[in-house]
Scaffold this motif. Structure first.
Motif, short mmCIF file in Angstrom:
data_model
loop_
_atom_site.label_atom_id
_atom_site.label_comp_id
_atom_site.label_asym_id
_atom_site.label_seq_id
_atom_site.Cartn_x
_atom_site.Cartn_y
_atom_site.Cartn_z
N TYR A 152 110.89 40.45 -2.50
CA TYR A 152 112.07 39.37 -3.13
C TYR A 152 112.27 40.27 -4.09
CZ TYR A 152 110.15 36.09 0.23
OH TYR A 152 109.74 35.60 1.04
N ARG A 153 113.82 40.44 -4.40
CA ARG A 153 114.60 40.89 -6.53
C ARG A 153 114.57 40.10 -6.64
NH1 ARG A 153 119.01 42.31 -2.35
NH2 ARG A 153 121.19 41.23 -3.57
N PRO A 154 114.77 39.81 -8.37
CA PRO A 154 115.41 38.98 -8.88
C PRO A 154 116.30 38.94 -8.84
CG PRO A 154 114.90 40.96 -10.35
CD PRO A 154 114.44 41.26 -8.94
N ILE A 155 116.98 37.79 -9.09
CA ILE A 155 118.98 37.45 -9.23
C ILE A 155 119.06 37.61 -10.93
CG2 ILE A 155 120.13 35.78 -8.96
CD1 ILE A 155 118.84 35.40 -6.25
N PRO A 156 120.22 38.07 -10.88
CA PRO A 156 120.54 37.62 -12.95
C PRO A 156 121.24 36.02 -12.84
CG PRO A 156 121.41 39.84 -11.87
CD PRO A 156 120.48 39.14 -10.79
N THR A 157 120.59 35.95 -14.41
CA THR A 157 120.93 34.16 -14.61
C THR A 157 121.87 34.46 -15.51
OG1 THR A 157 119.15 33.90 -15.31
CG2 THR A 157 118.88 33.36 -13.66
N ALA A 158 122.63 32.94 -15.57
CA ALA A 158 123.54 33.59 -17.06
C ALA A 158 122.20 33.56 -17.82
CB ALA A 158 124.00 32.32 -17.46
N GLU A 159 120.91 32.87 -18.50
CA GLU A 159 120.14 33.06 -20.18
C GLU A 159 119.82 34.63 -19.47
OE1 GLU A 159 120.52 30.71 -17.23
OE2 GLU A 159 120.64 29.15 -18.36
N THR A 160 119.57 35.38 -18.45
CA THR A 160 118.93 36.73 -17.78
C THR A 160 119.92 37.37 -17.48
OG1 THR A 160 117.74 36.42 -16.51
CG2 THR A 160 116.90 36.45 -18.76
N PRO A 161 121.34 37.59 -18.18
CA PRO A 161 122.58 38.66 -16.94
C PRO A 161 121.48 40.04 -16.35
CG PRO A 161 122.95 38.62 -19.22
CD PRO A 161 121.84 38.27 -19.58
N THR A 162 120.48 40.10 -16.38
CA THR A 162 119.74 41.05 -16.08
C THR A 162 118.34 40.52 -15.76
OG1 THR A 162 119.47 43.39 -17.57
CG2 THR A 162 121.56 43.07 -16.48
#
Length: 331
Positions: A314-324
């Motif tokens: 599984y790869r992480p999905i960027p979020t608004a809090e963590t763009p990368t």
């Protein structure tokens, strides 16, 4: 087929399924002649692959899996398209490899339950040295390395009739015993059939204590810090905890074989989310006998399942809090 994401809606997704590893063909590209032969015969020739995976570790685009039936370590090199099996040759011949860990010095440590020792390889699978032995270990099952690569933490499961349920701290180069942690019991800092371990970037050592249905944390010298978890069937509890990993942010990932999933906690033991579920098919996200879990330097999560003979990534999905995705290397 829908691609699994976790946590499931309506929560914002943080991880998305990327791929499954089972066979050499998952990474190797056949030659033109081989492709023509397979087309003509209708054969996939997936003759090499996982039989009973247990532990998993990943670094630099390479995934290493211990296979207790094949008595070997299986390497999937995702960047270079290479599949390799090693650990069958003396003097490092493996009997029952279980726990596996990669150090910051790019050394690969493998716990061997049958031979009661630790075998050390480089990342190409070349033998380096052996540590421990029957005079020290009874059932070395789990293994972890300090962030600087100098200390080795070996979890000895002992046995049902044994009181030797310990975590040994060794010098990672010489194998010299530094200290012995724990003993059989239910008190803080004691163990009951401990299984696997991992170290967080800050040096905290987390140990899965299966018989006490908890995870115990120690500092790098082996001093007890805290525990979390209890027996139960609700999120945040454990019924058959087995594998463990930490990510670059210090979160803790715990495999529960009975639940068929991986629960993710913060360093304080608060449940953050769950990845996967128990299922009867081998589709992505389904697990019957998950055993090992790993998180690489880019935050990808690797889950090894013994029954379905696979490793899901599984790869992480960027979020608004963590763009990368949060990336870190262990110092």
């Amino acid at each position: 087929m829908d691609i699994p994401v976790y946590p499931v809606p309506p929560d914002a997704p943080r991880f998305i399924f990327e791929r499954t590893l089972r066979y050499n063909s998952n990474v190797e590209s056949p030659s033109r002649m081989e492709s023509l032969r397979r087309y003509a015969t209708g054969s996939n020739d997936e003759t090499k692959g996982l039989v009973k995976p247990f532990g998993v570790s990943a670094r630099h685009g390479r995934v290493y899996v211990t296979d207790t039936v094949q008595r070997a370590v299986i390497m999937f090199d995702l960047k270079n398209g290479v599949y390799k099996e090693f650990g069958s040759d003396k003097p490092a011949e493996l009997g029952k490899p279980t726990g596996i860990a990669i150090s910051s010095l790019d050394e690969l440590f493998v716990a061997d339950v049958s031979h009661r020792r630790v075998a050390v390889f480089n990342l190409n699978g070349d033998f380096l040295r052996l540590l421990g032995g029957p005079a020290l270990f009874q059932r070395p099952t789990g293994i972890a390395v300090s962030p600087d690569g100098t200390k080795l933490y070996v979890v000895d499961t002992g046995g049902v009739d044994s009181s030797d349920h310990h975590m040994y701290i060794l010098d990672a180069l010489s194998g010299t015993l530094i200290t012995t942690v724990g003993g059989r019991g239910t008190e803080p800092g004691q163990f009951n059939l401990p299984l696997q371990a991992d170290t967080a970037p800050d040096g905290t050592v987390y140990v899965v204590d299966k018989g006490n249905f908890r995870v115990s944390a120690f500092n790098r010298e082996g001093e007890y810090l805290r525990s979390f978890g209890s027996i139960g069937r609700y999120p945040g509890q454990f019924f058959s905890p087995k594998g463990i990993a930490t990510d670059p942010g210090g979160n803790v990932y715990v495999v529960d074989t009975a639940f068929g999933n991986v629960q993710v906690f913060n360093a304080s033991g608060e449940l953050l989310m769950v990845i996967g579920q128990r299922g009867q098919s081998s589709r992505p996200g389904n697990y019957m006998l998950p055993a090992g879990v790993a998180v690489d330097e880019e935050g990808r999560v690797y889950i090894a399942d013994q029954f379905f003979r696979k490793v899901d990534i599984y790869r992480p999905i960027p979020t608004a809090e963590t763009p990368t995705p949060k990336v870190g290397t262990r110092e």
